[in-house]
Structure formats: structure tokens, C-alpha cells
Design a protein around this motif. Structure first.
Motif, PDB file in Angstrom:
ATOM      1  N   VAL A 187     -12.859 131.716  41.253  1.00 17.66           N
ATOM      2  CA  VAL A 187     -13.841 132.062  42.283  1.00 17.66           C
ATOM      3  C   VAL A 187     -14.798 130.901  42.493  1.00 17.66           C
ATOM      4  N   GLU A 188     -15.260 130.300  41.402  1.00 20.96           N
ATOM      5  CA  GLU A 188     -16.178 129.165  41.517  1.00 20.96           C
ATOM      6  C   GLU A 188     -15.519 127.990  42.239  1.00 20.96           C
ATOM      7  N   LYS A 189     -14.262 127.731  41.921  1.00 23.21           N
ATOM      8  CA  LYS A 189     -13.545 126.629  42.569  1.00 23.21           C
ATOM      9  C   LYS A 189     -13.409 126.857  44.067  1.00 23.21           C
ATOM     10  N   ALA A 190     -13.039 128.085  44.451  1.00 27.65           N
ATOM     11  CA  ALA A 190     -12.904 128.398  45.878  1.00 27.65           C
ATOM     12  C   ALA A 190     -14.248 128.327  46.589  1.00 27.65           C
ATOM     13  N   ALA A 191     -15.319 128.733  45.903  1.00 30.52           N
ATOM     14  CA  ALA A 191     -16.649 128.760  46.516  1.00 30.52           C
ATOM     15  C   ALA A 191     -17.160 127.372  46.869  1.00 30.52           C
ATOM     16  N   MET A 192     -16.637 126.357  46.217  1.00 28.69           N
ATOM     17  CA  MET A 192     -17.117 124.998  46.460  1.00 28.69           C
ATOM     18  C   MET A 192     -16.905 124.567  47.902  1.00 28.69           C
ATOM     19  N   SER A 193     -15.897 125.096  48.566  1.00 25.59           N
ATOM     20  CA  SER A 193     -15.625 124.727  49.961  1.00 25.59           C
ATOM     21  C   SER A 193     -15.987 125.853  50.924  1.00 25.59           C
ATOM     22  N   GLY A 194     -16.787 126.810  50.457  1.00 23.19           N
ATOM     23  CA  GLY A 194     -17.127 127.969  51.270  1.00 23.19           C
ATOM     24  C   GLY A 194     -18.533 127.934  51.822  1.00 23.19           C
ATOM     25  N   ASP A 195     -18.781 128.809  52.792  1.00 16.41           N
ATOM     26  CA  ASP A 195     -20.088 128.975  53.420  1.00 16.41           C
ATOM     27  C   ASP A 195     -20.756 130.208  52.818  1.00 16.41           C
ATOM     28  N   ALA A 196     -21.771 129.988  51.996  1.00 15.19           N
ATOM     29  CA  ALA A 196     -22.417 131.090  51.274  1.00 15.19           C
ATOM     30  C   ALA A 196     -23.244 131.993  52.175  1.00 15.19           C
ATOM     31  N   SER A 197     -23.490 131.567  53.422  1.00 14.86           N
ATOM     32  CA  SER A 197     -24.305 132.375  54.331  1.00 14.86           C
ATOM     33  C   SER A 197     -23.466 133.222  55.285  1.00 14.86           C
ATOM     34  N   ARG A 198     -22.149 133.111  55.220  1.00  5.71           N
ATOM     35  CA  ARG A 198     -21.310 133.825  56.178  1.00  5.71           C
ATOM     36  C   ARG A 198     -21.350 135.340  55.977  1.00  5.71           C
ATOM     37  N   PHE A 199     -21.343 135.791  54.726  1.00  6.93           N
ATOM     38  CA  PHE A 199     -21.330 137.223  54.438  1.00  6.93           C
ATOM     39  C   PHE A 199     -22.644 137.627  53.759  1.00  6.93           C
TER      40      PHE A 199
END
Length: 362
Positions: A187-199
Motif C-alpha cells: 500500500v505504501e509503495k502504491a501510494a507514492m505515485s498517488g493523489d492523497a486528495s482525490r478521495f
């Protein structure tokens, strides 16, 4: 010189370690052998108790032999045997404790039945020489707790989870999103390229006067968000992971900040107040950075033992045995001790919601 052989089999790691203490010198980890069962459980997306117990049976004798060989200390040079007796998966606990009883009986050594949580609680004294009292945040696959550590065998549980442990929430989130087990690192690895404000996921218990944690609602929100936009792209998964991780960090910050304030009020004479973080979830960089910031703002020292000593290991069990030996608290009835799947570190704390007839979760 005190030398203790520790054995840990409470979940999905088979471990043995020899730890030594001489006078006022810093303790030494002479060996620390850990065999992970990740491959055995990966296909199921979580730990299967019977598979774990059988794996412990197959591996433990060899792990103990390796720990003794690595330490350079023969069994005759060991002063006591310490083994995890709870809480945990009862099948694994039986394997470890019965093995420890057999070794102790054959070698004529004392047996110390150790609470797994006490091993975590005292690790900072093994690695950093921390003085009592201090605050402990334990975040792992099976436990999410805040405890005031006042002395060996003297703990106050200030907060715990009323449903899922944080590590469990990470694993279940990963499984819902099709990520490999164990969930936390992926989960941490995937989150590195994610937008934390989307959801806009909920921050469970944030602002609540009740000090405990809750992650069930957050897990449900993740499932609903993922279901609403199926099929998921890689970017969708990354954004969900980043948003989930941000929600967890915010929720932890709220809970821990209250505990820091309570610690300051409860122990006003503490010269160097410290927050110790233990458990596999402590390896998450976003969570760690959040907690470090909180400690800086509150004037606390942030202590996080090395990851290999934060996750399940036998060095912490051996060290807990040494601490109890030094305090004259080694159990005289160790050979009669029965493994406990539930064993709260502070048995006088009020049981949480949903604890059931068998008592509070550990």
C-alpha cells in the motif's frame, strides 16, 4: 553476566535469539534468527493459523540451534529460557512454549513465560537504554494500542482499537485492491505515485473524547470507493492507497497528540519524555514523519527501534526475560503456564466495546 535464550512463535515468524547483559554495560544481542512465513501465507492474503502452527513445528528446533550457534554460547551457558506465551495464535504459542519447557527442563534452566506485548514495550530499553516512564504506540497486524510504560510489569493501557488493528486494515485494503500480501509495504509503495486528495476518506475517531482507535469504517469507505469506479486502473489504486494512508496518518495524529498531552499531565517530572513506536506499521514513512512532527511540537523524543526489532522477533522476548530476572519477577510457575490467545498487558483496564465474554482483546 546474564544470558537468556528467547523464543517467539506468536504469529507467522519463527524466531530465537540470545541476549546478554553484563553489569551496567549496554545489552548485547548475540544472535537473532527470524524465519518469516510470508510465502506460506501469501496465496491466502493473510495468516492461516494452522499453516502457521505447522510451519513453527517444522522450523523451530533448527532456528533454536542456529541462534545458539550464532551466539557462541552453549546451552549450558544460558541462564534462563524466555518464550512468548501470549497473546497470539494459540497453535503457534503452544509450539513455542512447549519447546521452551522441554529445553528448560532438560537443561535445568528457569522458564519465563513472556507477554508478547511486554517484549514490544521494553524493546526501547534494549536498543536505546530508555528510562521509565515513557509512552508507547504499538501498531502492528494484530495490535493498535497506546500505553504508558511505567516500569517492568507496570503498564497502563490508555487506548486500543475497538475493531481492526491498523496493520489488519492495511492488509485488507491491499487485498481489496488486488495488491500482494503483506499489505502494508505494498500500500505504501502504491501510494507514492498517488493523489492523497482525490478521495475524502473519514478520519475515524478524530476529535472524539474517547481515546481509542477505529479503522473498520475507513476500511468500508475504501471498499465503497473502489467498487464505485471499477474496473480500477493502476492510477486509481495509487490514489486510493495515498488517500487511505493520509486518513490513517491524520487519525493517528489526533489520537497520539491527546496521549502526549495526557503523558505530560500524568508524569510532569519526566526530564526527557519520549514516544516509542513499535510494530511493523511503524516502518511506514508517512506515519513515521507524522509522529516525528508531533513529538517535535510537543517536546518529546521520538524513538523507533530498528525495523527488525519492531516486528516480531525473539530478541525482545529474551530481553523481557532479562528485565524480569533483574527485577526478581521471573515466574516461579513457568512450567505450569498455559498459552493465552488473549493476554492484555494491563489486565485492569476497562474492556473495550466488542471484547465479548472472553475478555478484552490484547
Amino acid at each position: 553476566m546474564i544470558r537468556v535464550l528467547g523464543i517467539e512463535t506468536s504469529c507467522d515468524e519463527t524466531a530465537a535469539s540470545v541476549v546478554a547483559l553484563e553489569g551496567d554495560a549496554a545489552p548485547k544481542i548475540l544472535s537473532n534468527v527470524v524465519l518469516s512465513q510470508i510465502e506460506e501465507h501469501a496465496a491466502f492474503g493473510g495468516v492461516v493459523p494452522e499453516i502457521a502452527a505447522r510451519a513453527h513445528v517444522e522450523a523451530l528446533d533448527g532456528i533454536v540451534e542456529a541462534a545458539l550457534a550464532d551466539s557462541g554460547v552453549p546451552l549450558s551457558g544460558i541462564d534462563a529460557i524466555a518464550a512468548t506465551a501470549g497473546p497470539g495464535l494459540v497453535g503457534g504459542l503452544i509450539v513455542g512454549l512447549m519447546t521452551a519447557k522441554a529445553i528448560a527442563a532438560a537443561a535445568g534452566k528457569p522458564l519465563i513465560a513472556v507477554n508478547h506485548l511486554e517484549g514490544h514495550a521494553l524493546t526501547a530499553r534494549l536498543t536505546d537504554g530508555l528510562e521509565f516512564p515513557y509512552l508507547l504506540l504499538l501498531v502492528s497486524g494484530g495490535h493498535t494500542q497506546i500505553l504508558a510504560v511505567r516500569g517492568v510489569g507496570d503498564y497502563q493501557r490508555w487506548a486500543t482499537t475497538i475493531d481492526d488493528a491498523l496493520g489488519e486494515a492495511f492488509d485488507k485494503t491491499a487485498k481489496m485492491l488486488g495488491l500482494p500480501y503483506p499489505g502494508g509495504p505494498n500500500v505504501e509503495k502504491a501510494a507514492m505515485s498517488g493523489d492523497a486528495s482525490r478521495f475524502a476518506f473519514p478520519r475515524p475517531m478524530k476529535g472524539s473524547a474517547q481515546p481509542d482507535f477505529s479503522f473498520s469504517g475507513l476500511k468500508t469507505a475504501v471498499r465503497q470507493a473502489a467498487t464505485a469506479i471499477e474496473p480500477l486502473s493502476d492510477q486509481d489504486v495509487a490514489d486510493i492507497c495515498a488517500s487511505f494512508q493520509a486518513a490513517v496518518a491524520d487519525a493517528l495524529a489526533d489520537r497520539v497528540s491527546r496521549a502526549l498531552a495526557r503523558f505530560t499531565e500524568t508524569f510532569p517530572g519526566t526530564k526527557k519524555p519520549a514516544l516509542v513506536v513499535a510494530g511493523g506499521v511503524a516502518a511506514n514513512r508517512t506515519i513515521k514523519a507524522t509522529l516525528e512532527r508531533l513529538c517535535t511540537e510537543a517536546g518529546f523524543t521520538f524513538v523507533a527501534p530498528p525495523l527488525k526489532l519492531c516486528t516480531d522477533n525473539a530478541a525482545m522476548i529474551a530481553w523481557a526475560g532479562i528485565e524480569r530476572l533483574r527485577e526478581g519477577m521471573a515466574q516461579e510457575n513457568g512450567f505450569d503456564f498455559v498459552p493465552r490467545s488473549r493476554w492484555p498487558l494491563d489486565s485492569v483496564s476497562t474492556p473495550m466495546v466488542g471484547s465479548g465474554r472472553r475478555g478484552a482483546k490484547a
